[in-house]
Design a protein around this motif. Sequence first.
Motif, PDB file in Angstrom:
ATOM      1  N   ILE A  36       6.152  -7.006   2.192  1.00 60.31           N
ATOM      2  CA  ILE A  36       6.084  -8.218   1.375  1.00 60.31           C
ATOM      3  C   ILE A  36       5.395  -7.853   0.067  1.00 60.31           C
ATOM      4  CG2 ILE A  36       5.217 -10.590   1.209  1.00 60.31           C
ATOM      5  CD1 ILE A  36       5.121 -10.615   4.287  1.00 60.31           C
ATOM      6  N   LEU A  37       6.041  -8.218  -1.034  1.00 57.81           N
ATOM      7  CA  LEU A  37       5.501  -7.886  -2.353  1.00 57.81           C
ATOM      8  C   LEU A  37       5.552  -9.139  -3.203  1.00 57.81           C
ATOM      9  CD1 LEU A  37       4.544  -5.152  -3.543  1.00 57.81           C
ATOM     10  CD2 LEU A  37       6.754  -5.006  -4.703  1.00 57.81           C
ATOM     11  N   ASP A  38       4.436  -9.463  -3.817  1.00 57.38           N
ATOM     12  CA  ASP A  38       4.427 -10.655  -4.654  1.00 57.38           C
ATOM     13  C   ASP A  38       5.064 -10.350  -5.999  1.00 57.38           C
ATOM     14  OD1 ASP A  38       2.504  -9.364  -6.228  1.00 57.38           O
ATOM     15  OD2 ASP A  38       0.826 -10.333  -5.197  1.00 57.38           O
ATOM     16  N   SER A  39       5.277 -11.340  -6.772  1.00 59.20           N
ATOM     17  CA  SER A  39       5.995 -11.205  -8.038  1.00 59.20           C
ATOM     18  C   SER A  39       5.257 -10.324  -9.034  1.00 59.20           C
ATOM     19  CB  SER A  39       6.257 -12.581  -8.649  1.00 59.20           C
ATOM     20  OG  SER A  39       5.036 -13.269  -8.875  1.00 59.20           O
ATOM     21  N   VAL A  40       3.943 -10.410  -9.040  1.00 59.60           N
ATOM     22  CA  VAL A  40       3.160  -9.616  -9.992  1.00 59.60           C
ATOM     23  C   VAL A  40       3.349  -8.144  -9.724  1.00 59.60           C
ATOM     24  CG1 VAL A  40       0.845  -9.085 -10.814  1.00 59.60           C
ATOM     25  CG2 VAL A  40       1.478 -11.449 -10.330  1.00 59.60           C
ATOM     26  N   ASN A  41       3.228  -7.752  -8.446  1.00 59.64           N
ATOM     27  CA  ASN A  41       3.368  -6.339  -8.103  1.00 59.64           C
ATOM     28  C   ASN A  41       4.807  -5.879  -8.254  1.00 59.64           C
ATOM     29  OD1 ASN A  41       0.706  -5.113  -6.962  1.00 59.64           O
ATOM     30  ND2 ASN A  41       0.775  -7.209  -6.167  1.00 59.64           N
ATOM     31  N   GLU A  62       6.880  -6.930 -10.532  1.00 60.63           N
ATOM     32  CA  GLU A  62       7.063  -6.720 -11.975  1.00 60.63           C
ATOM     33  C   GLU A  62       6.409  -5.422 -12.417  1.00 60.63           C
ATOM     34  OE1 GLU A  62       5.963  -9.034 -16.154  1.00 60.63           O
ATOM     35  OE2 GLU A  62       5.874 -10.107 -14.245  1.00 60.63           O
ATOM     36  N   THR A  63       5.213  -5.143 -11.847  1.00 56.88           N
ATOM     37  CA  THR A  63       4.519  -3.900 -12.184  1.00 56.88           C
ATOM     38  C   THR A  63       5.340  -2.685 -11.779  1.00 56.88           C
ATOM     39  OG1 THR A  63       2.383  -4.988 -11.920  1.00 56.88           O
ATOM     40  CG2 THR A  63       2.395  -2.577 -11.841  1.00 56.88           C
ATOM     41  N   LEU A  64       5.859  -2.762 -10.553  1.00 58.81           N
ATOM     42  CA  LEU A  64       6.641  -1.636 -10.049  1.00 58.81           C
ATOM     43  C   LEU A  64       7.921  -1.437 -10.880  1.00 58.81           C
ATOM     44  CD1 LEU A  64       6.919   0.547  -7.905  1.00 58.81           C
ATOM     45  CD2 LEU A  64       8.084  -1.118  -6.431  1.00 58.81           C
ATOM     46  N   ALA A  65       8.582  -2.545 -11.229  1.00 63.43           N
ATOM     47  CA  ALA A  65       9.811  -2.453 -12.024  1.00 63.43           C
ATOM     48  C   ALA A  65       9.534  -1.878 -13.410  1.00 63.43           C
ATOM     49  CB  ALA A  65      10.457  -3.825 -12.132  1.00 63.43           C
ATOM     50  N   HIS A  66       8.435  -2.300 -13.957  1.00 70.27           N
ATOM     51  CA  HIS A  66       8.097  -1.862 -15.306  1.00 70.27           C
ATOM     52  C   HIS A  66       7.701  -0.393 -15.328  1.00 70.27           C
ATOM     53  CE1 HIS A  66       6.772  -2.351 -19.431  1.00 70.27           C
ATOM     54  NE2 HIS A  66       5.590  -1.802 -19.115  1.00 70.27           N
ATOM     55  N   LYS A  67       7.094   0.080 -14.226  1.00 70.22           N
ATOM     56  CA  LYS A  67       6.592   1.447 -14.174  1.00 70.22           C
ATOM     57  C   LYS A  67       7.573   2.375 -13.430  1.00 70.22           C
ATOM     58  CE  LYS A  67       2.338   0.878 -15.909  1.00 70.22           C
ATOM     59  NZ  LYS A  67       1.697   1.678 -16.962  1.00 70.22           N
ATOM     60  N   ARG A  68       8.783   1.899 -13.190  1.00 71.65           N
ATOM     61  CA  ARG A  68       9.741   2.713 -12.440  1.00 71.65           C
ATOM     62  C   ARG A  68       9.881   4.077 -13.117  1.00 71.65           C
ATOM     63  NH1 ARG A  68      13.837   1.467  -8.680  1.00 71.65           N
ATOM     64  NH2 ARG A  68      12.585  -0.381  -8.309  1.00 71.65           N
ATOM     65  N   GLY A  69       9.793   5.112 -12.289  1.00 72.26           N
ATOM     66  CA  GLY A  69       9.873   6.482 -12.811  1.00 72.26           C
ATOM     67  C   GLY A  69       8.538   7.021 -13.255  1.00 72.26           C
ATOM     68  N   SER A  85       0.504  -4.450  -1.606  1.00 68.55           N
ATOM     69  CA  SER A  85       1.559  -5.096  -0.825  1.00 68.55           C
ATOM     70  C   SER A  85       1.039  -5.439   0.572  1.00 68.55           C
ATOM     71  CB  SER A  85       2.766  -4.182  -0.706  1.00 68.55           C
ATOM     72  OG  SER A  85       2.441  -3.017   0.048  1.00 68.55           O
ATOM     73  N   TYR A  86       1.818  -6.264   1.284  1.00 67.79           N
ATOM     74  CA  TYR A  86       1.555  -6.592   2.672  1.00 67.79           C
ATOM     75  C   TYR A  86       2.656  -5.969   3.526  1.00 67.79           C
ATOM     76  CZ  TYR A  86      -1.914 -10.112   1.363  1.00 67.79           C
ATOM     77  OH  TYR A  86      -3.017 -10.748   0.873  1.00 67.79           O
ATOM     78  N   TRP A  87       2.265  -5.376   4.658  1.00 68.63           N
ATOM     79  CA  TRP A  87       3.225  -4.840   5.619  1.00 68.63           C
ATOM     80  C   TRP A  87       2.991  -5.515   6.963  1.00 68.63           C
ATOM     81  CZ3 TRP A  87       7.054  -0.999   5.301  1.00 68.63           C
ATOM     82  CH2 TRP A  87       7.193  -0.405   4.042  1.00 68.63           C
ATOM     83  N   ARG A  88       4.121  -5.942   7.569  1.00 71.12           N
ATOM     84  CA  ARG A  88       4.041  -6.512   8.914  1.00 71.12           C
ATOM     85  C   ARG A  88       4.171  -5.367   9.902  1.00 71.12           C
ATOM     86  NH1 ARG A  88       8.010  -8.499  12.280  1.00 71.12           N
ATOM     87  NH2 ARG A  88       9.557  -8.388  10.600  1.00 71.12           N
ATOM     88  N   ARG A  89       3.161  -5.195  10.733  1.00 73.93           N
ATOM     89  CA  ARG A  89       3.182  -4.118  11.714  1.00 73.93           C
ATOM     90  C   ARG A  89       4.269  -4.382  12.742  1.00 73.93           C
ATOM     91  NH1 ARG A  89      -1.126  -0.663  12.669  1.00 73.93           N
ATOM     92  NH2 ARG A  89      -0.769  -0.866  14.914  1.00 73.93           N
ATOM     93  N   GLY A  90       4.737  -3.307  13.348  1.00 79.19           N
ATOM     94  CA  GLY A  90       5.793  -3.433  14.321  1.00 79.19           C
ATOM     95  C   GLY A  90       5.382  -4.230  15.540  1.00 79.19           C
TER      96      GLY A  90
END
Length: 613
Positions: free
Chosen positions: A68-73, A75-82, A89-94
């Motif tokens: 799960i990734l919020d909009s802010v993160n 956008e950060t990831l998209a902007h910093k791609r490469g 982020s949040y991860w749901r454990r198995g």
Amino acid sequence: MLTRAIRNSLGNKSKKEDNLFWNKIRVPLVRISREGYMLSYNQAFAELLNIPPEVLAGLNFFDNPYRILDSVNQETLAHKRGQDVTIESYWRRGDSGFLYVKEHFTVDEDEGYWVYLEDETEKRRLRRSLEITEEKFRFVIDQVPVGIYRIITTGEIVFANQYLAQLFGFKSGDELQGKTAKDLFRYPPEYETLLQAAIKQKQSTFHYEFSYTTLDGKKLWLEDTAHIFYDTSDEMLFYDGIIQNITEKKQIENDIKRLLTAFTQISEAIVITDTRGFIIYSNPALERMTGYSATELYGKNMNIFRSGVHSRDFYRNMWNNILHGINWEGTIINKRKGGDLYTEYMVITPVKNDEGQILNFVAVKRDMSEVLKLEDKLRHSQKLQAIGTLAGGIAHDFNNILMGMQIYTEVLLKRLSPQSFEHEIAGKIYESQNRGKELIRQILSFSRPGTEEKAPLAIHTIVKETIKLIKNAFPATIHVSENIEDCGQILANPTHIHQIVMNLCTNAHDAMQGHGTLTVELKRKSQITGPFKGLHLTGQEWICLSVADTGCGIDEKIRSRIFDPFFTTKQVGEGTGLGLSIVQGIVKDYGGEIFFDSKVGEGTIFYVYLPVR
């Protein structure tokens, strides 16, 4: 970055060594393509997410149901791609639950990214827990009904709670931050001096009470209690304090002081006990009444005053009333510290709380000894008045009868021969009639002591003349000593003064039974002296006549009766019992006082005080 260092280490190893080292690293690592497909991951990554391997191998890192990734993160990831980048982020454990992680992306020039997952779940939980605790703490601090503050070395307030702000007319504690304590609290000048002295002496606590006038003119009493903190070099860092509004407390203290002052000054004795009768407070009037000090009585039971006169039923009835919340009042005989008994009127009131439970008993006591004495005197005076009225009436009638008898006796004496036996008998009858006339005169004098006229009289001359007669009449075995001073003149009747001296000296003669010393003194005094010096008759001039003998003294049992009319200890026919009654009547008519002091076997002295007018 960590991932770059690990990547370089792996690049220098063989395929087998690569896999072995890769799985031994305890940092969760994953290699992904630029599109997000997982190329490889280590054991720590699988253990962290706990997602089945067959599922994990087919996941797209960027787009999967576990991440799960919020909009802010996003956008950060998209902007910093490469580029190298870190996002959250949040991860749901198995199995269950969620992980809060930081994803550290390092660009892999060949295939995509190395991603290192930093588990921030516990840190985030602790941080949130601290935030919640701080919020709760702030909420509690703002709700407590005392002002709380922190002041640093510059005197600046860096923290204040809601109550403190409202106490000084502000809406919130934040408004007080940055203000100086001196300007806000407006302490008296001595406050700073005392605070600096406490800091200089390295005291850990400081306490001060001061008055404060609000902006609307209301006067408050405040209590400031501070804890001072020092650094390792004993320099003051800051101090945390609590300010309480003690205005109501001060008012209660003042009310209590006024009440205690009233209790201290009141003439009635006041005792407060617990429900078992143990004393917890007594006022000075009780000390005067009983002889016990407040210190001696504290913690003692009320039965310390028991006289032994009253029965158990008496006390049982008293306790039954007050334990049921009913006031008890009545007259009771108690015992003083010295052991003598006294009568008091007591009212016991139970003190109850709001629930009706009895907490204490308050007893208000009044010493009735003097009142009872006055009542006895009043009854005695009324009895004497009644006796005097009766005796006067009888004496008047008897005097008329006796007068007729004397007239007839005088006629008989004139007609009978002086040498005859009948003349002798008539003469004895005439003598008896004269004694009867004297007795009637005394009775009339007792019943109407103030009928004779008074004129300015040099009293010492009458006393001297009477003593001269006494010396001639008394036997030589009685030594008469006199010390008569010229005391000036008073309004008096010579017959009255003669009666006083003669009656007192005659009684002294009879008490000495023919042997002893009679001492008569006449002096002018400015106050009552002798055994009765505590009486109120002061502030004027007095003439004191004292008559002392060395006779048998007056028995304790009859001392209260010696001034009663017709009371005598002499044999029948030897006395009328009117001598001291007549003397007392004359003295009282003159506005004076008569007292006596006597010791059995040693003698008696009478004091007659007549006012100089």
